[in-house]
Design a protein around this motif. Structure first.
Motif, PDB file in Angstrom:
ATOM      1  N   VAL A 257      12.924   0.977  -4.428  1.00 52.11           N
ATOM      2  CA  VAL A 257      11.466   0.952  -4.245  1.00 52.11           C
ATOM      3  C   VAL A 257      11.054   2.325  -3.699  1.00 52.11           C
ATOM      4  CG1 VAL A 257       9.532  -0.181  -3.115  1.00 52.11           C
ATOM      5  CG2 VAL A 257      11.572  -1.507  -3.728  1.00 52.11           C
ATOM      6  N   VAL A 258      10.333   3.096  -4.523  1.00 50.34           N
ATOM      7  CA  VAL A 258       9.905   4.440  -4.119  1.00 50.34           C
ATOM      8  C   VAL A 258       8.588   4.308  -3.349  1.00 50.34           C
ATOM      9  CG1 VAL A 258       9.304   6.760  -4.887  1.00 50.34           C
ATOM     10  CG2 VAL A 258      11.028   5.428  -6.146  1.00 50.34           C
ATOM     11  N   CYS A 259       8.619   4.696  -2.098  1.00 52.98           N
ATOM     12  CA  CYS A 259       7.449   4.573  -1.224  1.00 52.98           C
ATOM     13  C   CYS A 259       7.023   5.946  -0.715  1.00 52.98           C
ATOM     14  CB  CYS A 259       7.747   3.667  -0.036  1.00 52.98           C
ATOM     15  SG  CYS A 259       8.089   1.956  -0.471  1.00 52.98           S
ATOM     16  N   ASP A 260       5.766   6.035  -0.385  1.00 56.40           N
ATOM     17  CA  ASP A 260       5.226   7.254   0.217  1.00 56.40           C
ATOM     18  C   ASP A 260       5.097   7.026   1.721  1.00 56.40           C
ATOM     19  OD1 ASP A 260       3.496   9.923  -0.283  1.00 56.40           O
ATOM     20  OD2 ASP A 260       2.537   8.706   1.266  1.00 56.40           O
ATOM     21  N   HIS A 261       5.778   7.876   2.496  1.00 61.12           N
ATOM     22  CA  HIS A 261       5.711   7.773   3.946  1.00 61.12           C
ATOM     23  C   HIS A 261       5.273   9.120   4.516  1.00 61.12           C
ATOM     24  CE1 HIS A 261       6.460   6.448   8.004  1.00 61.12           C
ATOM     25  NE2 HIS A 261       7.281   7.456   8.200  1.00 61.12           N
TER      26      HIS A 261
ATOM     27  N   ALA B   6       0.819  -1.214   0.000  1.00 62.50           N
ATOM     28  CA  ALA B   6       0.000   0.000   0.000  1.00 62.50           C
ATOM     29  C   ALA B   6       0.849   1.258   0.000  1.00 62.50           C
ATOM     30  CB  ALA B   6      -0.932  -0.006   1.204  1.00 62.50           C
ATOM     31  N   HIS B   7       2.114   1.162   0.470  1.00 69.03           N
ATOM     32  CA  HIS B   7       2.985   2.328   0.529  1.00 69.03           C
ATOM     33  C   HIS B   7       3.875   2.466  -0.701  1.00 69.03           C
ATOM     34  CE1 HIS B   7       2.161   3.463   4.756  1.00 69.03           C
ATOM     35  NE2 HIS B   7       1.958   2.160   4.924  1.00 69.03           N
ATOM     36  N   VAL B   8       3.876   1.478  -1.584  1.00 70.55           N
ATOM     37  CA  VAL B   8       4.778   1.486  -2.740  1.00 70.55           C
ATOM     38  C   VAL B   8       4.167   2.325  -3.855  1.00 70.55           C
ATOM     39  CG1 VAL B   8       5.920   0.079  -4.472  1.00 70.55           C
ATOM     40  CG2 VAL B   8       5.714  -0.755  -2.108  1.00 70.55           C
ATOM     41  N   ASP B   9       4.962   3.329  -4.339  1.00 71.76           N
ATOM     42  CA  ASP B   9       4.524   4.165  -5.461  1.00 71.76           C
ATOM     43  C   ASP B   9       5.057   3.647  -6.796  1.00 71.76           C
ATOM     44  OD1 ASP B   9       4.492   7.478  -3.856  1.00 71.76           O
ATOM     45  OD2 ASP B   9       3.026   5.841  -3.908  1.00 71.76           O
ATOM     46  N   ARG B  10       6.376   3.430  -6.864  1.00 77.38           N
ATOM     47  CA  ARG B  10       7.001   3.014  -8.119  1.00 77.38           C
ATOM     48  C   ARG B  10       8.217   2.133  -7.838  1.00 77.38           C
ATOM     49  NH1 ARG B  10       5.679   5.822 -12.684  1.00 77.38           N
ATOM     50  NH2 ARG B  10       7.701   5.369 -13.635  1.00 77.38           N
ATOM     51  N   LEU B  11       8.610   1.371  -8.837  1.00 80.02           N
ATOM     52  CA  LEU B  11       9.859   0.611  -8.805  1.00 80.02           C
ATOM     53  C   LEU B  11      10.801   1.248  -9.811  1.00 80.02           C
ATOM     54  CD1 LEU B  11       8.366  -3.011  -8.791  1.00 80.02           C
ATOM     55  CD2 LEU B  11       8.948  -1.570  -6.837  1.00 80.02           C
ATOM     56  N   GLU B  12      12.012   1.619  -9.377  1.00 78.41           N
ATOM     57  CA  GLU B  12      12.952   2.341 -10.229  1.00 78.41           C
ATOM     58  C   GLU B  12      14.313   1.655 -10.234  1.00 78.41           C
ATOM     59  OE1 GLU B  12      12.156   4.790 -12.081  1.00 78.41           O
ATOM     60  OE2 GLU B  12      10.431   5.844 -11.205  1.00 78.41           O
ATOM     61  N   GLU B  13      15.093   1.945 -11.281  1.00 76.51           N
ATOM     62  CA  GLU B  13      16.502   1.573 -11.375  1.00 76.51           C
ATOM     63  C   GLU B  13      17.295   2.838 -11.666  1.00 76.51           C
ATOM     64  OE1 GLU B  13      16.524  -3.046 -13.053  1.00 76.51           O
ATOM     65  OE2 GLU B  13      17.195  -1.384 -14.328  1.00 76.51           O
ATOM     66  N   PHE B  14      18.342   3.065 -10.857  1.00 76.33           N
ATOM     67  CA  PHE B  14      19.177   4.238 -11.041  1.00 76.33           C
ATOM     68  C   PHE B  14      20.624   3.810 -11.223  1.00 76.33           C
ATOM     69  CE2 PHE B  14      15.940   7.189 -10.203  1.00 76.33           C
ATOM     70  CZ  PHE B  14      15.215   6.830  -9.078  1.00 76.33           C
ATOM     71  N   PRO B  15      21.362   4.435 -12.161  1.00 71.91           N
ATOM     72  CA  PRO B  15      22.812   4.204 -12.236  1.00 71.91           C
ATOM     73  C   PRO B  15      23.469   4.628 -10.932  1.00 71.91           C
ATOM     74  CG  PRO B  15      22.010   5.340 -14.199  1.00 71.91           C
ATOM     75  CD  PRO B  15      20.883   5.364 -13.211  1.00 71.91           C
ATOM     76  N   ARG B  16      24.483   3.916 -10.504  1.00 75.91           N
ATOM     77  CA  ARG B  16      25.124   4.212  -9.218  1.00 75.91           C
ATOM     78  C   ARG B  16      25.699   5.617  -9.185  1.00 75.91           C
ATOM     79  NH1 ARG B  16      25.811  -0.114  -5.791  1.00 75.91           N
ATOM     80  NH2 ARG B  16      25.308  -2.156  -6.704  1.00 75.91           N
TER      81      ARG B  16
ATOM     82  N   VAL C 202      10.249   8.364  -0.176  1.00 82.03           N
ATOM     83  CA  VAL C 202      11.512   7.808   0.310  1.00 82.03           C
ATOM     84  C   VAL C 202      11.851   6.616  -0.586  1.00 82.03           C
ATOM     85  CG1 VAL C 202      12.724   6.757   2.243  1.00 82.03           C
ATOM     86  CG2 VAL C 202      11.017   8.542   2.665  1.00 82.03           C
ATOM     87  N   GLY C 203      13.132   6.493  -0.948  1.00 72.89           N
ATOM     88  CA  GLY C 203      13.568   5.375  -1.779  1.00 72.89           C
ATOM     89  C   GLY C 203      14.269   4.308  -0.957  1.00 72.89           C
ATOM     90  N   PHE C 204      13.784   3.047  -1.027  1.00 77.30           N
ATOM     91  CA  PHE C 204      14.405   1.928  -0.331  1.00 77.30           C
ATOM     92  C   PHE C 204      15.291   1.171  -1.330  1.00 77.30           C
ATOM     93  CE2 PHE C 204      12.374   1.954   3.792  1.00 77.30           C
ATOM     94  CZ  PHE C 204      11.212   2.694   3.570  1.00 77.30           C
ATOM     95  N   VAL C 205      16.616   1.177  -1.064  1.00 81.20           N
ATOM     96  CA  VAL C 205      17.583   0.497  -1.934  1.00 81.20           C
ATOM     97  C   VAL C 205      17.639  -0.972  -1.535  1.00 81.20           C
ATOM     98  CG1 VAL C 205      19.968   0.423  -2.703  1.00 81.20           C
ATOM     99  CG2 VAL C 205      18.892   2.629  -2.187  1.00 81.20           C
ATOM    100  N   VAL C 206      17.311  -1.859  -2.474  1.00 77.22           N
ATOM    101  CA  VAL C 206      17.292  -3.300  -2.203  1.00 77.22           C
ATOM    102  C   VAL C 206      18.181  -4.006  -3.221  1.00 77.22           C
ATOM    103  CG1 VAL C 206      14.971  -3.171  -1.229  1.00 77.22           C
ATOM    104  CG2 VAL C 206      15.251  -3.663  -3.661  1.00 77.22           C
ATOM    105  N   ARG C 207      18.574  -5.268  -2.912  1.00 74.65           N
ATOM    106  CA  ARG C 207      19.418  -6.025  -3.829  1.00 74.65           C
ATOM    107  C   ARG C 207      18.581  -6.543  -5.004  1.00 74.65           C
ATOM    108  NH1 ARG C 207      24.464  -8.000  -3.109  1.00 74.65           N
ATOM    109  NH2 ARG C 207      24.534  -6.195  -1.743  1.00 74.65           N
ATOM    110  N   GLN C 208      17.365  -7.019  -4.697  1.00 76.71           N
ATOM    111  CA  GLN C 208      16.496  -7.548  -5.741  1.00 76.71           C
ATOM    112  C   GLN C 208      15.048  -7.176  -5.450  1.00 76.71           C
ATOM    113  OE1 GLN C 208      17.902 -11.747  -5.185  1.00 76.71           O
ATOM    114  NE2 GLN C 208      17.838 -11.796  -7.428  1.00 76.71           N
TER     115      GLN C 208
ATOM    116  N   LEU D 188      15.330  12.668  -3.715  1.00 77.72           N
ATOM    117  CA  LEU D 188      14.747  11.476  -3.114  1.00 77.72           C
ATOM    118  C   LEU D 188      15.730  10.899  -2.105  1.00 77.72           C
ATOM    119  CD1 LEU D 188      12.390   9.372  -3.231  1.00 77.72           C
ATOM    120  CD2 LEU D 188      13.827   8.094  -4.857  1.00 77.72           C
ATOM    121  N   PRO D 189      15.435  10.953  -0.792  1.00 75.76           N
ATOM    122  CA  PRO D 189      16.328  10.359   0.211  1.00 75.76           C
ATOM    123  C   PRO D 189      16.294   8.830   0.094  1.00 75.76           C
ATOM    124  CG  PRO D 189      14.308  11.117   1.255  1.00 75.76           C
ATOM    125  CD  PRO D 189      14.240  11.590  -0.160  1.00 75.76           C
ATOM    126  N   LEU D 190      17.437   8.223   0.308  1.00 74.02           N
ATOM    127  CA  LEU D 190      17.562   6.779   0.139  1.00 74.02           C
ATOM    128  C   LEU D 190      17.810   6.088   1.481  1.00 74.02           C
ATOM    129  CD1 LEU D 190      19.804   6.631  -3.091  1.00 74.02           C
ATOM    130  CD2 LEU D 190      17.304   6.523  -2.927  1.00 74.02           C
TER     131      LEU D 190
END
Length: 777
Positions: free
Chosen positions: A705-709, A651-661, A714-720, A680-682
Motif C-alpha cells: 500500500v503506497v501512502c503519502d506521509h 486519505a493517505h493511500v495513493d496506490r495499491l501495488e504488487e511487486f515481485p519479491r 512510503v510503502g506498507f507491506v501487508v499480507r492481504q 520507495l522505503p518499505l
C-alpha cells in the motif's frame, strides 16, 4: 494625519525645552567664550531643530536655524570670536524660533512673518562684518526702550495725567514700588477728572484681577507647559507607595466589613474608589506604546535583509497598544530576536519566492492588541513556514529526542522544539544564527514576566509567533485559594474556570496510567494536587475544588482545599532564602496582614509533568478519539500474517501495488524497492504489529500500500488488501498491539487502527531527507 500631529507635538515640546536651555547656554557662553562644551551643546540643539523642521516642511524655521547654525559652526571652529553683538544676534534668533514655534502650535503653520532682516544680520555676523551687524535691520530693543520712555512710567505720572480734564483716556502704565510691584496691563482709565489719587491707584491694582477673571476658559496651555519629564525612579517609587496604599485599603475594607458601622462602611467605600482611581492614574503614567520598541525594528529588518540578499517590507498594526514600561523593557530583546529569526529563517530569497509563485518581496507583520487583561503580540511572516517532521528528524539527529519520543509528538508539540536549548536547523553557523541559542532564551525571558510564547506554522505559507504578556507586574488581580491551612494567590491571567465536585460525583475523576484526570465536557483534564506539589498530606475525602488553569497553551486542573475570593494584590519579590522554590512567582500581603505566596502556573504544570508526561498526552489523544467515536471514517482494511485485521486511513493511500519479491532490495537495515524513478522505503506491517503467522507463498508477489506521509511516499507491506470501508467507529477500545490508535469493530471483526506517524517511526531519518527544506530555526 494623527501620526504626523503626534510627531509635531513632540517636536514642539522638545524644541521649547531646548530653547529655554539655549537662553541659559548663550548667556554663559558670553561670559566664557572659550567653552567648547557650551558651543557644541548650542550647535547640536540648533542643528536638531533645523533638521526636524526641514523634515516637517517648516521652511521659515529651517531658514532661520540654518543661518544660525552656519554662524555657530564658525564659532565652534574658532574662525570667529564670541562677542556681545554675536550673542545678541543669536538670542534674537532664539526669540524668532520661539515665535515661529508659537505660531505653529496655535495655527499649525508658521505664519507670514518676514525674517529676512534677521537672516541678513546673522549672515553679516557670520562674515565678520561687525559694522553691518551693528545696524539694526528692524525695530531693536533700543527703539523699543525709546518708545517706552515717551510714555508715563510711574503711578505719579498716571495721576498727574488723570488730573487734567482733557486727558482722561490715557493708558495706565506699569506701577512702581508704591503699588507693591503689581504688574498692570495697558488699560484705559475712565475715572472722572475730579477722582482722588486713591481711586485711580486702586483701579490700577484691581485691573489685572478683573482681566484674569474675564479671560476665556478655553485658553490652551502651550506645548511646553502641557507636559513634564519625570525620572523613572521617581515613578517606580510612586508606584511602590500606591502598592502600599492598596494593601492598606484592603486591610481597612476587610476590617470594616466585620463592623456594623454604616459611617465606617461609607468612608471605606469612598477610600476604595479613590485608591482605585489613584492606582489607575499612576499606572497610566508608566504606560508606553509598544511603538517605542517597534520603531527600531524596521532598521533591524532593513540591515539584515540587505546582508542576506532578501527583500522584506514591515507592516505594523496596533502601534498604540500600551504596556507598562517595565514590561516593555523586558520584551524588547526577545521581540528583536524573533524579528531577526523571521527574516533569517522564515522569509526566502527573492529567487526562491518567485519560483514558488510568491512576490519577490516578503512581508513581516507585527501586530499588538489587548485581550483578556493581557497584551498579545504577533510576529507573522509569509515565508516558507516550518515543517514539523523536519524538526522531529533534526531533534533525533541532534540527540535531543529518541525516535520513539519524536514519533509520539503531535505537530504542535514538534513546533515547540524550536524553543529547546541547543536546537537549530540552520545548516551552518553564521553571525546571525545556527548556534542553537536564542529561541530558548526568548521563551525563558518571556515566562519570567508571566508571559507565554507559542508558534503556529503552515509549510509554504509562513509562520506566526504569538506572545502573551501581562499589562503590568506591579498590581494584578488574583484568585485566593487554600491548601493545608495556608492561603495562596493564583494570577487570574492563568485562570479559565472553577469546578466544584461533590462526593457523589467522584466517578468523574478517573485514573489513566497513574495520572488522575477529570472528564470536563467530554474532554479529559489532567489534575494536579496542590497539596502533593507542596509536600503536604492528602486531604480527607469530601468536596473537591478544581481551578482550571492554562499554562504554556495546555490546560490542567489544580485541586485545592478551598476557593476564597478574588483580590487585587501587590506583587513583592521573594527573599533570597525563598528564591530556590520554583513553584512561586512572588509574595503578597493580605488584608489581614498575613503573607501569601503567589503560585506559578507553569512551574506547577512542569512539576507535575503535565507539559511533557507521555501518559497525560496519551490520555488527551484517547479522549479525542472517544469524542470522535461516532464519526464515520474512510479506511483501507488490510490483513496481517496471523489472520488479524488492520486499517489504514484512506486519505493517505495513493496506490495499491504488487511487486515481485526479487525486486525488494536492502540498504543497511532498510528494505526498499525501485519505484517511479526513485526508491520507495518499505514498512512491514507484520513486524509493526508483531504478527508472526505463516510466511505464505514465497513466490507470490508482495502486496504494498503506497501512502503519502508528510510529502514522502512510503510503502506498507501487508499480507492481504481486503476492502475499503466507510465505517462508523462506534465500538472502540484502548487495546493496542502496535497500531497506536487502539482498536475498533469494523464489519463485525476487531480491527487495529494504524497511526501513520508511529508506523514509520522505525524508518531511518535519512528516508525523509529528500523533503524540501522549508525553514531553519
Amino acid at each position: 494625519m494623527d501620526d504626523m500631529a503626534e510627531i509635531i507635538q513632540e517636536f514642539l515640546v522638545e524644541s521649547h525645552e531646548n530653547l529655554d536651555q539655549l537662553d541659559h547656554d548663550l548667556v554663559e557662553l558670553e561670559q566664557d567664550p572659550g567653552s567648547r562644551d557650551l558651543l557644541s551643546s548650542v550647535f547640536r540643539t540648533i542643528h536638531t531643530i533645523k533638521g526636524t523642521s526641514g523634515f516637517l516642511a517648516f521652511h521659515q524655521l529651517e531658514s532661520v536655524t540654518h543661518v544660525g547654525e552656519n554662524l555657530l559652526s564658525r564659532l565652534r571652529d574658532g574662525e570667529l570670536a564670541m562677542t556681545p553683538r554675536v550673542t545678541s544676534g543669536l538670542l534674537e534668533m532664539v526669540d524668532a524660533v520661539r515665535s515661529l514655534l508659537g505660531d505653529i502650535e496655535r495655527t499649525g503653520a508658521e505664519g507670514d512673518h518676514d525674517h529676512s532682516a534677521l537672516i541678513a544680520l546673522l549672515t553679516a555676523l557670520q562674515e565678520g562684518k561687525q559694522a553691518v551687524a551693528a545696524e539694526p535691520p528692524a525695530v531693536t530693543t533700543d527703539d523699543v526702550q525709546d518708545d517706552v520712555e515717551e510714555t508715563p512710567q510711574t503711578t505719579e505720572d498716571v495721576v498727574e495725567d488723570a488730573a487734567e480734564p482733557d486727558v482722561v483716556d490715557e493708558p495706565v502704565a506699569e506701577p512702581t514700588a508704591e503699588v507693591e510691584d503689581v504688574v498692570v496691563p495697558d488699560v484705559a482709565v475712565e475715572a472722572p477728572v475730579e477722582a482722588p489719587v486713591e481711586t485711580v491707584a486702586e483701579a490700577a491694582v484691581e485691573a489685572p484681577v478683573d482681566a484674569a477673571a474675564d479671560a476665556p476658559a478655553d485658553v490652551r496651555r502651550s506645548a511646553a507647559d502641557s507636559t513634564i519629564r519625570v525620572d523613572v525612579d521617581l515613578l517606580d517609587s510612586l508606584m511602590n507607595l500606591v502598592g502600599e496604599l492598596v494593601l492598606t485599603r484592603n486591610q481597612l475594607v476587610q476590617r470594616a466589613a466585620t463592623r456594623k458601622d454604616p459611617e465606617l462602611l461609607r468612608t471605606t467605600h469612598r477610600l476604595n474608589l479613590i485608591a482605585g482611581e489613584l492606582q489607575e492614574g499612576v499606572m497610566k503614567t508608566r504606560m508606553q506604546p509598544i511603538d517605542t520598541v517597534w520603531n527600531k525594528l524596521p532598521r533591524v529588518v532593513r540591515d539584515l535583509s540587505v546582508q542576506l540578499g532578501k527583500q522584506v517590507k514591515v507592516q505594523m498594526e496596533g502601534r498604540d497598544t500600551e504596556l507598562d514600561k517595565t514590561i516593555l523593557e523586558s520584551v524588547k530583546d526577545p521581540l528583536t530576536h524573533l524579528v531577526r529569526n523571521a527574516v533569517d529563517h522564515g522569509i526566502e530569497t527573492p529567487e526562491t519566492r518567485v519560483a514558488a509563485g510568491k512576490p519577490a518581496e516578503g512581508t513581516l507583520t507585527l501586530r499588538a492588541f489587548h485581550e483578556g487583561g493581557q497584551v498579545n503580540i504577533e510576529i507573522c511572516d509569509d515565508g516558507a513556514g516550518i515543517d514539523p517532521q523536519r524538526l522531529r528528524d533534526r531533534a533525533v539527529s541532534r540527540g535531543i529526542l529518541t525516535p520513539d519520543a519524536a514519533a509520539r509528538m503531535t505537530d504542535r508539540e514538534a513546533l515547540g522544539l524550536i524553543f529547546a536549548p541547543g536546537f537549530s536547523t540552520a545548516e551552518k553557523v553564521t553571525n546571525v544564527s545556527g548556534r542553537g541559542v536564542g529561541m530558548d532564551v526568548v521563551k525563558t525571558n518571556i515566562e519570567k514576566i508571566g508571559g507565554l510564547v507559542d508558534v503556529h506554522s503552515e509549510p509554504g505559507a509562513g509562520s506566526t509567533i504569538r506572545v502573551k504578556i501581562p499589562l503590568t507586574l506591579a498590581i494584578i488581580p488574583a484568585l485566593m485559594i487554600s491548601a493545608g491551612g495556608n492561603r495562596y494567590a493564583m494570577p487570574q491571567v492563568n485562570l479559565l474556570e472553577l469546578v466544584r465536585i461533590d462526593g457523589t460525583q467522584g466517578t468523574l475523576v478517573e485514573d489513566i496510567q497513574g495520572t488522575p484526570v477529570y472528564r470536563l465536557r467530554g474532554r479529559l483534564l489532567p489534575l494536579v494536587s496542590l497539596r502533593e506539589q507542596l509536600g503536604l498530606p492528602e486531604a480527607e475525602a469530601g468536596t473537591t475544588y478544581i481551578a482550571v488553569l492554562q499554562a504554556d497553551d495546555r490546560q490542567f486542573g489544580l485541586v485545592v482545599d478551598d476557593i476564597n475570593d478574588t483580590e487585587e494584590i501587590v506583587v513583592k519579590p521573594l527573599g533570597k532564602h525563598l528564591r530556590h522554590l520554583g513553584l512561586f512567582a512572588g509574595a503578597t500581603i493580605m488584608g489581614d496582614g498575613q503573607v501569601a505566596l503567589i503560585l506559578d502556573a507553569i512551574a506547577l504544570a512542569r512539576g507535575a509533568g503535565v507539559l511533557s508526561d507521555a501518559a497525560v498526552q496519551k490520555a488527551d489523544r484517547e479522549a479525542a478519539e472517544r469524542q470522535a467515536a461516532h464519526e464515520r471514517s474512510q479506511l483501507l482494511l488490510v490483513g496481517l500474517g496471523d489472520g488479524r485485521q488492520a486499517a489504514l486511513p484512506l486519505a493517505h493511500v495513493d496506490r495499491l501495488e504488487e511487486f515481485p519479491r526479487e525486486r525488494i532490495e536492502r540498504i543497511g537495515h532498510q528494505d526498499v524497492v525501485q519505484y517511479r524513478a526513485g526508491l520507495l522505503p518499505l514498512v512491514h506491517m507484520d513486524g509493526v504489529f508483531g504478527a508472526h503467522g505463516s510466511q505464505g507463498d514465497e513466490d507470490a508477489p508482495v502486496n504494498v500500500v503506497v501512502c503519502d506521509h508528510r510529502g514522502v511516499q512510503v510503502g506498507f507491506v501487508v499480507r492481504q488488501i481486503l476492502d475499503t470501508v466507510d465505517a462508523e467507529l462506534s465500538v472502540r477500545s484502548r487495546l493496542d498491539t502496535g497500531g497506536h490508535r487502539g482498536s475498533a469493530v469494523i464489519n463485525g471483526k476487531v480491527t487495529e487502527l494504524v497511526d501513520m506517524g508511529r508506523a514509520v517511526a522505525g524508518l531511518d531519518p535519512a528516508v525523509f531527507g529528500d523533503v524540501p527544506e522549508t525553514v531553519g530555526v
